[in-house]
Scaffold this active site. Structure first.
Site, PDB file in Angstrom:
ATOM      1  N   TRP A 200     -33.245  26.238  33.891  1.00  0.00           N
ATOM      2  CA  TRP A 200     -34.059  27.293  34.489  1.00  0.00           C
ATOM      3  C   TRP A 200     -33.997  27.177  36.022  1.00  0.00           C
ATOM      4  CZ3 TRP A 200     -38.512  26.811  37.563  1.00  0.00           C
ATOM      5  CH2 TRP A 200     -39.136  28.035  37.875  1.00  0.00           C
ATOM      6  N   ARG A 445     -44.506  28.141  26.775  1.00  0.00           N
ATOM      7  CA  ARG A 445     -45.247  29.117  27.568  1.00  0.00           C
ATOM      8  C   ARG A 445     -46.350  29.763  26.717  1.00  0.00           C
ATOM      9  NH1 ARG A 445     -43.793  34.676  30.867  1.00  0.00           N
ATOM     10  NH2 ARG A 445     -44.920  34.120  32.722  1.00  0.00           N
ATOM     11  N   TRP A 479     -36.263  43.810  30.040  1.00  0.00           N
ATOM     12  CA  TRP A 479     -36.499  43.220  28.717  1.00  0.00           C
ATOM     13  C   TRP A 479     -36.397  41.707  28.859  1.00  0.00           C
ATOM     14  CZ3 TRP A 479     -34.606  45.728  23.627  1.00  0.00           C
ATOM     15  CH2 TRP A 479     -34.742  44.839  22.551  1.00  0.00           C
ATOM     16  N   ASP A 480     -37.531  41.063  28.860  1.00  0.00           N
ATOM     17  CA  ASP A 480     -37.610  39.628  29.102  1.00  0.00           C
ATOM     18  C   ASP A 480     -37.611  38.870  27.777  1.00  0.00           C
ATOM     19  OD1 ASP A 480     -37.903  37.320  30.571  1.00  0.00           O
ATOM     20  OD2 ASP A 480     -39.750  37.933  31.572  1.00  0.00           O
ATOM     21  N   MET A 481     -37.371  37.586  27.839  1.00  0.00           N
ATOM     22  CA  MET A 481     -37.432  36.716  26.655  1.00  0.00           C
ATOM     23  C   MET A 481     -37.632  35.302  27.201  1.00  0.00           C
ATOM     24  SD  MET A 481     -36.096  34.347  24.623  1.00  0.00           S
ATOM     25  CE  MET A 481     -34.440  34.022  25.205  1.00  0.00           C
ATOM     26  N   ASN A 482     -38.799  34.718  26.939  1.00  0.00           N
ATOM     27  CA  ASN A 482     -39.158  33.514  27.677  1.00  0.00           C
ATOM     28  C   ASN A 482     -39.317  32.243  26.862  1.00  0.00           C
ATOM     29  OD1 ASN A 482     -39.349  34.343  30.498  1.00  0.00           O
ATOM     30  ND2 ASN A 482     -40.843  35.803  29.724  1.00  0.00           N
ATOM     31  N   CYS A 528     -33.310  39.914  30.616  1.00  0.00           N
ATOM     32  CA  CYS A 528     -33.876  38.819  31.387  1.00  0.00           C
ATOM     33  C   CYS A 528     -34.330  37.784  30.383  1.00  0.00           C
ATOM     34  CB  CYS A 528     -35.067  39.352  32.191  1.00  0.00           C
ATOM     35  SG  CYS A 528     -36.031  38.078  33.012  1.00  0.00           S
ATOM     36  N   ASP A 550     -34.723  33.220  37.966  1.00  0.00           N
ATOM     37  CA  ASP A 550     -36.059  33.282  38.564  1.00  0.00           C
ATOM     38  C   ASP A 550     -36.062  32.658  39.949  1.00  0.00           C
ATOM     39  OD1 ASP A 550     -37.397  34.657  36.670  1.00  0.00           O
ATOM     40  OD2 ASP A 550     -38.282  32.929  35.678  1.00  0.00           O
TER      41      ASP A 550
HETATM   42  C1  DGJ Z   1     -39.802  35.587  33.539  1.00  0.00           C
HETATM   43  C2  DGJ Z   1     -38.968  36.493  34.367  1.00  0.00           C
HETATM   44  O1  DGJ Z   1     -37.749  35.887  34.663  1.00  0.00           O
HETATM   45  C3  DGJ Z   1     -39.730  36.874  35.625  1.00  0.00           C
HETATM   46  O2  DGJ Z   1     -38.936  37.654  36.457  1.00  0.00           O
HETATM   47  C4  DGJ Z   1     -40.994  37.599  35.229  1.00  0.00           C
HETATM   48  O3  DGJ Z   1     -40.665  38.811  34.629  1.00  0.00           O
HETATM   49  C5  DGJ Z   1     -41.802  36.731  34.295  1.00  0.00           C
HETATM   50  N1  DGJ Z   1     -41.034  36.248  33.186  1.00  0.00           N
HETATM   51  C6  DGJ Z   1     -42.986  37.468  33.780  1.00  0.00           C
HETATM   52  O4  DGJ Z   1     -43.679  36.774  32.848  1.00  0.00           O
END
Ligand code: DGJ
Length: 762
Positions: A200, A445, A479-482, A528, A550
């Protein structure tokens, strides 16, 4: 370009002006990978390229007096259990417990064009003249299954794409335990293995190591994404290969989930490349009439160094992987509120930020995380895709209209594959999580992965988010994925189907993308995943751009964007100017350097412009004006050259030049400042040696030289600082652009940069 089959020698030759690929049907009916490299003149018989001799302890795979051994043969799609003790490309468990198979040549077809692999993403053609496709079918009698190996060669690119398909025709029970997409073998090991790895906020650093005997490679078993840790790409380069000369073979996997990419060097110095879905946790039972299609591998050959390899990937992926309205369009300059507000916003604050953005020339405002459910922090709300009326009383529909009335387009953040346990969605459907019954469910998270291997889950999420989009004016979706997957298990699948879950999850993601991009074809999608944890060709098929990282610090971004550019086009790299001190590193870099890095991507801002000084706002206006003028060149028209690597020294440089060589933009960046340093020359690439170019660059004093400091230092901030001169392409490439340290320092002390604009004038 052609694909020919030489009947007598039983050899297939795929070739164009730049590359050749030779496959031979061997005496045991299996396929040999006879040659891959620079184009060969075609002839009827290349069989003398086949090597064979008797060696001790060698298993022979053909009746006496043959010496054919799979261990010493470059196999096209290596088979398990033949006395070849290297890793196979596939493995099939049969009902009697045996994994021994014998797929032999059964036939072939050559056709114009290229077949779609949908629902899997893949490169495509627009007309059948652009490529030719060879399909070779092999058959295993005992299991009555077909194995089809597909190859496409493009006419205008040194590109060959590969995939494999298994079809169970008979009634025997078979389970695919490993089904990779491609294998290529080389006769020697005089290569370096290059890949892009990190974590990351430091994604896709360029890593290179010399091949050694044994297995070396990269892998991803994180389920939800191709990962920040390893990108689905490897290259074999000669030790002498540089950015601009020498041989390199690139292998890029068009897939967003688990993968294996490895080079195995035998003790006889043969190198076997394998690439495909990672076999760990994978098992796929095929019933009669069912088939399994592997994703695509895109192989690029270059004998002109890494830059040429990357340029081929860029052009191919930009024009024949990305699809839809945005494929050929330069990207709107956006402002995203994430680093400006995080979760702390209401409609008024958002509109104040958007208004200022409009004033400076921004075209698209993006509302990031925090607009839905009870989402005031990252502990709750994911899964509840309806607006938080406390923050946004007129809803997304009201806000999007107000933003549009300001003269901006409106974009929205989503994270559709995830759920917080503190959400209405989880309370209603606790069994929709990926996770094993009676086992602890790891969290990341504070969130969990929704089981996208189940159609009903994808259906539900689709309806929820499509409603928001239908009711509002939305031009862009991030469209995020964390989080990665843990405890991979689906409560919706039978025990025997659990080995399919992770692949089906990715197919579920592709399915949702397909539905949303079909219903909303004009929306620009940006994928994303905690920044760049899913920057892969599979995603680009659905979303033409990706949030690169990020980490928005300009100096760090040079490394990240440099590494990413090995495979991915600039237009696909989300790149923003953010505030200083930088939120990830607390580092100050000049506004000019932040923009000079972000120009080589999609370009936008990720800060509250209301907090900038008047002088900075004037600078931002000029930056936006510049990008509007040059984005077509940088994002669509140009070829990108890496000039100096941030992984090798204190300086980074790169440039983009139009195909007609008339216009170019080059960026030069210094990390730490040097006292009493040596002379600097920046040598460009790709120019027309005999053409005369006008070079201009601006040495305007940058922040922190505000008006107060200028007075102290006796600096005239209004003086004209644009320098222009002329030089021939040969001088610019071979002698180089002289760069003065004073000019770099005027921009900033550490992290100075200069941007050169070139126009051909004669
Ligand atoms: C992770 C993304 O990479 C960021 O740019 C942002 O959108 C956050 N998530 C939001 O939770």
């Amino acid at each position: 370009m052609a694909i020919v089959f030489h009947e007598k020698s039983k050899e297939f030759h795929l070739f164009n002006q730049e590359v050749s690929y030779l496959i031979r049907v061997m005496e045991n009916g299996q396929l040999e990978n006879l040659y891959y490299g620079k184009a060969l003149k075609d002839r009827d018989d290349f069989s003398h390229q086949h090597d064979e001799t008797m060696r001790s302890l060698m298993s022979v795979n053909s009746p006496e007096p043959s010496h054919l051994s799979m261990q010493y043969t470059r196999q096209e799609y290596p088979v398990y259990g033949t006395g070849d003790y290297r890793s196979p490309a596939f493995s099939i468990l049969q009902e009697n417990g045996s994994r021994i198979v014998n797929y032999t040549y059964a036939g072939y077809s050559i056709s114009k064009g290229k077949k779609s692999l949908e629902p899997l993403p893949a490169t495509y053609v627009e007309s059948d003249d652009e490529a030719e496709t060879l399909e070779i079918t092999l058959h295993d009698e005992v299991t009555d299954t077909d194995l089809t190996l597909s190859y496409t060669i493009y006419a205008d690119y040194p590109v060959i794409t590969r995939n494999a398909r298994f079809l169970q025709k008979g009634s025997a029970k078979i389970v695919l335990e490993r089904a990779l997409s491609a294998s290529v073998e080389f006769l020697d090991m005089d290569y370096e293995l290059m890949h892009l790895s990190g974590a990351w906020s430091r994604e896709r650093y360029v890593k290179t190591r010399k091949l050694e005997t044994g297995i070396q490679g990269i892998q991803n078993m994180r389920g939800t994404g191709s990962s920040s840790e390893y990108n689905p790409f490897i290259a074999l380069k000669r030790p002498y290969t540089t950015e601009n000369q020498g041989e390199v073979y690139g292998f890029s996997f068009v897939y967003s989930g688990n993968f294996l990419a490895q080079a195995e060097v035998s003790t006889h110095e043969m190198t076997r490349i394998l690439m495909g879905i990672h076999p760990e946790g994978f098992s796929w039972e095929l019933k009669q009439g069912e088939s399994f299609q592997t994703p695509e591998v895109v192989m690029v050959y270059s004998d002109q160094g890494l830059n040429k390899m990357s340029q081929v990937y860029h052009r191919l992926y930009r024009t024949r992987l990305v699809r839809g309205k945005w494929r050929d369009e330069a990207r709107p300059i956006l402002l995203n509120n994430w680093e400006a507000t995080y979760f702390d916003f209401d409609e008024e604050k958002i509109l104040t930020i958007a208004k200022k953005a409009k004033e400076v020339g921004v075209e698209l405002f993006v509302l990031d995380d925090g607009w839905f459910g009870a989402r005031n922090d990252d502990y709750r709300g994911l899964g509840d895709w309806y607006v938080n009326l406390e923050k946004l009383p007129d809803g997304i529909s009201g806000l999007s209209k107000k933003v549009e009335e300001l003269g901006l387009k409106f974009g929205l953040w989503v994270e559709l594959e995830m759920v917080n346990k503190d959400s209405d969605l989880y309370r209603a459907h606790p069994d929709w999580l990926i996770g094993a019954p009676d086992r602890f469910e790891s969290h990341a998270r504070h969130q969990h992965v929704l089981d996208f291997s189940r159609k009903e889950v994808v259906d539900y999420i689709y309806e929820m988010i499509a409603k928001v989009i239908r009711e509002s004016s939305i031009s862009y979706i991030k469209w995020d994925m964390n989080r990665y997957m843990s405890e991979p298990y689906s409560r919706g699948a039978a025990p025997s189907e659990q080995g399919k879950v992770m692949h089906r999850y990715i197919l579920g993601v592709y399915d949702l993308y397909t539905r949303l991009t079909t219903e909303f074809p004009d929306i620009l999608f940006e994928s994303c995943a905690s920044g760049g944890a899913r920057f892969d060709p599979g995603m680009l098929y659905f979303a033409p751009q990706t949030w690169t990282s990020d980490d928005t610090d300009a100096n760090e971004r040079m490394k990240i964007q440099y590494g990413t550019s090995m495979v991915y086009p600039l237009v696909s790299m989300g790149s923003h100017v953010s505030a200083v001190p930088n939120h990830q590193l607390n580092r100050d870099t000049s506004l000019a350097t932040r923009a000079n890095v972000a120009y080589f991507g999609t370009f936008g801002y990720e800060l509250d412009l209301n907090l900038l000084s008047d002088r900075e706002i004037e600078q931002v206006k000029k930056q936006i004006q510049f990008m509007k003028e040059y984005r077509e060149l940088i994002q669509i028209e140009g070829d990108f050259y890496r000039l100096l690597s941030p992984f090798e020294g204190n300086e980074t440089a790169w440039m983009v030049i139009s195909r007609d060589k008339k216009n170019a933009v080059a960026g030069y960046y210094q990390s730490l400042n040097k006292v009493n340093g040596s002379w600097i020359r920046l040598k460009l690439q790709g120019l027309c040696p005999d053409a005369l170019y006008e070079i201009s660059y601006d040495t305007e004093y940058d922040v922190p030289f505000d008006s107060e400091m200028a007075e102290v230092y006796g600096i005239d901030l209004d003086a004209d600082t644009v320098h222009t001169y002329q030089a021939y392409g040969s001088e610019l490439m071979y002698a180089g652009i002289p760069i003065s340290r004073e000019d770099l320092n005027r921009k900033s002390m550490d992290f100075g940069s200069l941007l050169f604009i070139l126009k051909q004038i004669a």
